[in-house]
Design a protein around this motif. Structure first.
Motif, PDB file in Angstrom:
ATOM      1  N   ALA B 252       4.327 -54.872  12.546  1.00  0.00           N
ATOM      2  CA  ALA B 252       5.434 -54.546  13.444  1.00  0.00           C
ATOM      3  C   ALA B 252       6.254 -53.396  12.857  1.00  0.00           C
ATOM      4  CB  ALA B 252       6.314 -55.770  13.657  1.00  0.00           C
ATOM      5  N   ILE B 253       6.445 -53.448  11.551  1.00  0.00           N
ATOM      6  CA  ILE B 253       7.231 -52.397  10.918  1.00  0.00           C
ATOM      7  C   ILE B 253       6.475 -51.072  10.926  1.00  0.00           C
ATOM      8  CG2 ILE B 253       8.270 -51.674   8.724  1.00  0.00           C
ATOM      9  CD1 ILE B 253       8.844 -54.751   8.307  1.00  0.00           C
ATOM     10  N   GLY B 254       5.153 -51.151  10.761  1.00  0.00           N
ATOM     11  CA  GLY B 254       4.341 -49.934  10.873  1.00  0.00           C
ATOM     12  C   GLY B 254       4.482 -49.320  12.251  1.00  0.00           C
ATOM     13  N   LEU B 255       4.448 -50.163  13.247  1.00  0.00           N
ATOM     14  CA  LEU B 255       4.605 -49.681  14.619  1.00  0.00           C
ATOM     15  C   LEU B 255       5.999 -49.088  14.822  1.00  0.00           C
ATOM     16  CD1 LEU B 255       3.762 -49.404  17.560  1.00  0.00           C
ATOM     17  CD2 LEU B 255       4.297 -51.821  17.897  1.00  0.00           C
ATOM     18  N   LEU B 256       6.966 -49.759  14.250  1.00  0.00           N
ATOM     19  CA  LEU B 256       8.350 -49.294  14.337  1.00  0.00           C
ATOM     20  C   LEU B 256       8.473 -47.883  13.746  1.00  0.00           C
ATOM     21  CD1 LEU B 256      10.893 -50.777  15.295  1.00  0.00           C
ATOM     22  CD2 LEU B 256      11.364 -51.411  12.933  1.00  0.00           C
ATOM     23  N   GLU B 257       7.800 -47.671  12.642  1.00  0.00           N
ATOM     24  CA  GLU B 257       7.826 -46.355  12.012  1.00  0.00           C
ATOM     25  C   GLU B 257       7.200 -45.306  12.927  1.00  0.00           C
ATOM     26  OE1 GLU B 257       5.974 -46.603   8.167  1.00  0.00           O
ATOM     27  OE2 GLU B 257       7.855 -47.201   7.215  1.00  0.00           O
ATOM     28  N   ALA B 258       6.082 -45.711  13.548  1.00  0.00           N
ATOM     29  CA  ALA B 258       5.422 -44.775  14.466  1.00  0.00           C
ATOM     30  C   ALA B 258       6.372 -44.408  15.598  1.00  0.00           C
ATOM     31  CB  ALA B 258       4.143 -45.406  15.007  1.00  0.00           C
ATOM     32  N   CYS B 259       7.117 -45.394  16.090  1.00  0.00           N
ATOM     33  CA  CYS B 259       8.066 -45.135  17.174  1.00  0.00           C
ATOM     34  C   CYS B 259       9.130 -44.137  16.713  1.00  0.00           C
ATOM     35  CB  CYS B 259       8.744 -46.433  17.608  1.00  0.00           C
ATOM     36  SG  CYS B 259       7.643 -47.551  18.480  1.00  0.00           S
TER      37      CYS B 259
END
Lengths: 338, 338
Positions: B252-259
DNA sequence: ATTTTCAGTGTAACCGATACCAGGTGAAAA
DNA sequence: TTTTCACCTGGTATCGGTTACACTGAAAAT
């Protein structure tokens, strides 16, 4: 299920248990045909010697103990991982002890490790005056310190990085960027890493001809939350520093959060540098400039040195001071005003 | 320095070592004056019994082994901390074993723990088919599983949280916010947590009358970096989902970073929900909405159950499934279009 | 031919505790 | 006065290994 013993193997092979023991210990005085047979039977029954019985005589059990304050702390978990990996390659096991920074717990753990005849103890979070360490020293069990040192370090094995130099490098870097108002966000004050890092801070300022301004020294405790609340104070003071050297990464991240919260742009309006280089610091959203301790390597090296020392029965203290490394990421820039 | 033995104490007290042993084990058949004297001498010499000698007879040493893939992983370090704290209160020590997810390492560790006569083994990161687990089972040493289950779970002690329900709750929450295009960013596919969480995902969608769209299923591996790169792909697809249920917090945090990288606002333009509730998720700059596993408590409970079982010599399997908890923070909101 | 050497093995003591069995003591019961 | 018995205590085997020492027989040295 009954465990197979050396006697079972001996009976099956029609030899005495001393012969089996010789095979077990690679003694040269065994006929190769006998050895072959014994090995076969051992394999057949999936036999492994009982380490307790062995340890009872040898007074060691092929295990180290590692004492940390909290394995949940990424610094410690990396360190322990390094130690654990080395233990594994040497065939040693590892006892993990969490003390929560409490002396009584530490002493209890040390006693229990001594009782269990561990071959060595690695202390990762000793205090300046450390009763647990004293207790361990009295027992005669080989000791190694990682990461920090006690007040009297003579005679101990240790692996540390040069924290003073690390602090110096961090602050020097800020100075080289043009900063003049450089704050220090400390760790627990009477603590080895804090003292050393602060000394580096002072030396860098002095060498640059800058004065040490008390209003720029902030007392923290290495935790995120404290750093956050101190951070908000720093950001709201009138003659605000243009940069902060934080005594560890967690504090730096707390400060970073305070900056985000208050809309202070990093690094444009505020430069932040940390210390440790925990994994979190390299996250894309954080990208903290920091001083690396090579934590995993430090742990692995510490383990290796202690284990080698045990194998060679070497009692001369090994004292290793590693150089820190400046990791430049994205939280430092020249100050706006310059 | 020579260690004091039971014999030294006996000699000093002019009694036999059996009497000293009785004192040591609180046998009622000792005259109180004798007991007093023995205790005094023991204290005087700071005597502690040798655990190896004791263990040789008792065939146990007052220690547990815990097997994790990587103590550096915050999930595991929290779990181990919980286990370690309980061990301490019961007077047990804890062997830490890192396997890096490799079966051969796991088997080696299990064998070594058996050799050392540990009283019990806690497995925290077993695979669906787990040879190390089999090996341990054969040995007869009590076993407990935490966090995840193998294919055939019969007969094992375990403490888990209901991962299917957790997945269901997460997705249901997204649905209740109005989301219809809900993606799943998986963990390693053939893994118990992933399978269970995915099942929860499917059930929630089905119950809501939503179809499961293959293009919204993304295969990740629980790591930040993979999630980041998959995340950028998700964000750039044409019929982009409005929300993603990530199989764990790191993803989720990886995705958050991508966002953040791509300027996609969370939660306005993209809702993200994770699983685990690792400490990082509650950071001010992250504030991840997630499903909590109460990791520390899970570890502590696991340790407690195993230790109680050892003390009561209870061989009936205890199988505990705890409820997950939805932790609502700031990464989920109703979708924009609705 | 006799002595020495040494590879190969067994015997028994030992590591430091526990546990079972037996013996001694003294007070109460017979 | 003898018997009984609870209460203490010591002796000894045991756990599963290692190790010092003794022994055997064959090859090497004298």
């Amino acid at each position: 299920m009954k465990r197979i013993t050396i006697e079972d193997i001996a009976r099956e092979c029609n030899v005495s248990k001393s012969t089996v023991s010789r095979v077990l210990n690679n003694s040269p005085h065994v006929k190769s045909s006998t050895r072959k047979k014994v090995l076969e039977v051992m394999k057949k029954y999936n036999y492994t010697p009982n380490i307790l019985a062995r340890g009872l005589i040898a007074k060691k059990i092929g295990a180290l103990g590692v004492i940390v304050s909290d394995i949940t702390n990424p610094f410690h978990s990396l360190l322990v991982r390094g130690i654990g990996d080395i233990c594994r390659t040497y065939g040693y096991s590892l006892f993990l002890c969490n003390t929560d920074g409490r002396v009584d717990e530490e002493i209890k753990h040390v006693r229990s490790l001594i009782q269990r005849s561990v071959d060595g103890i690695i202390f990762a979070s000793i205090k300046l005056k450390d009763e647990g360490l004293e207790e361990a020293k009295k027992s005669g069990i080989p000791i190694l310190l990682v990461g920090r040192l006690p007040e009297k370090e003579e005679g101990f094995n240790y692996v540390i990085v040069d924290n003073e130099l690390g602090g110096y490098m961090a602050v020097n870097y800020l100075i080289s960027l043009g900063h003049r108002k450089i704050a220090y966000l400390s760790g627990p004050w009477d603590t080895w890493p804090n003292i050393r890092r602060f000394e580096g801070y002072k030396r860098a300022l002095e060498e640059a001809g800058l004065s040490i301004d008390k209003k720029y020294i902030f007392k923290g405790d290495f935790t995120l939350d404290t750093a956050y609340s101190i951070g908000t104070k720093i950001l709201m003071m009138r003659d605000r520093p243009t940069s902060v050297f934080c005594a560890n990464d967690m504090s730096a991240i707390g400060l970073l959060e305070a900056c985000m919260e208050l809309g202070v742009k990093v690094p444009e309006e505020m430069s932040i540098i940390g210390f440790d280089d925990i994994p979190l610091s390299s996250f894309r959203t954080i990208q903290l400039t920091t001083v690396s301790q090579s934590i995993y390597d430090q742990g692995a090296l510490a383990g290796k040195i202690l284990l080698e020392k045990l194998q060679n029965e070497d009692n001369t203290p090994t004292q290793l001071t590693l150089p820190p490394k400046l990791i430049i990421r994205k939280t430092c820039a020249p100050p706006k005003e310059v």
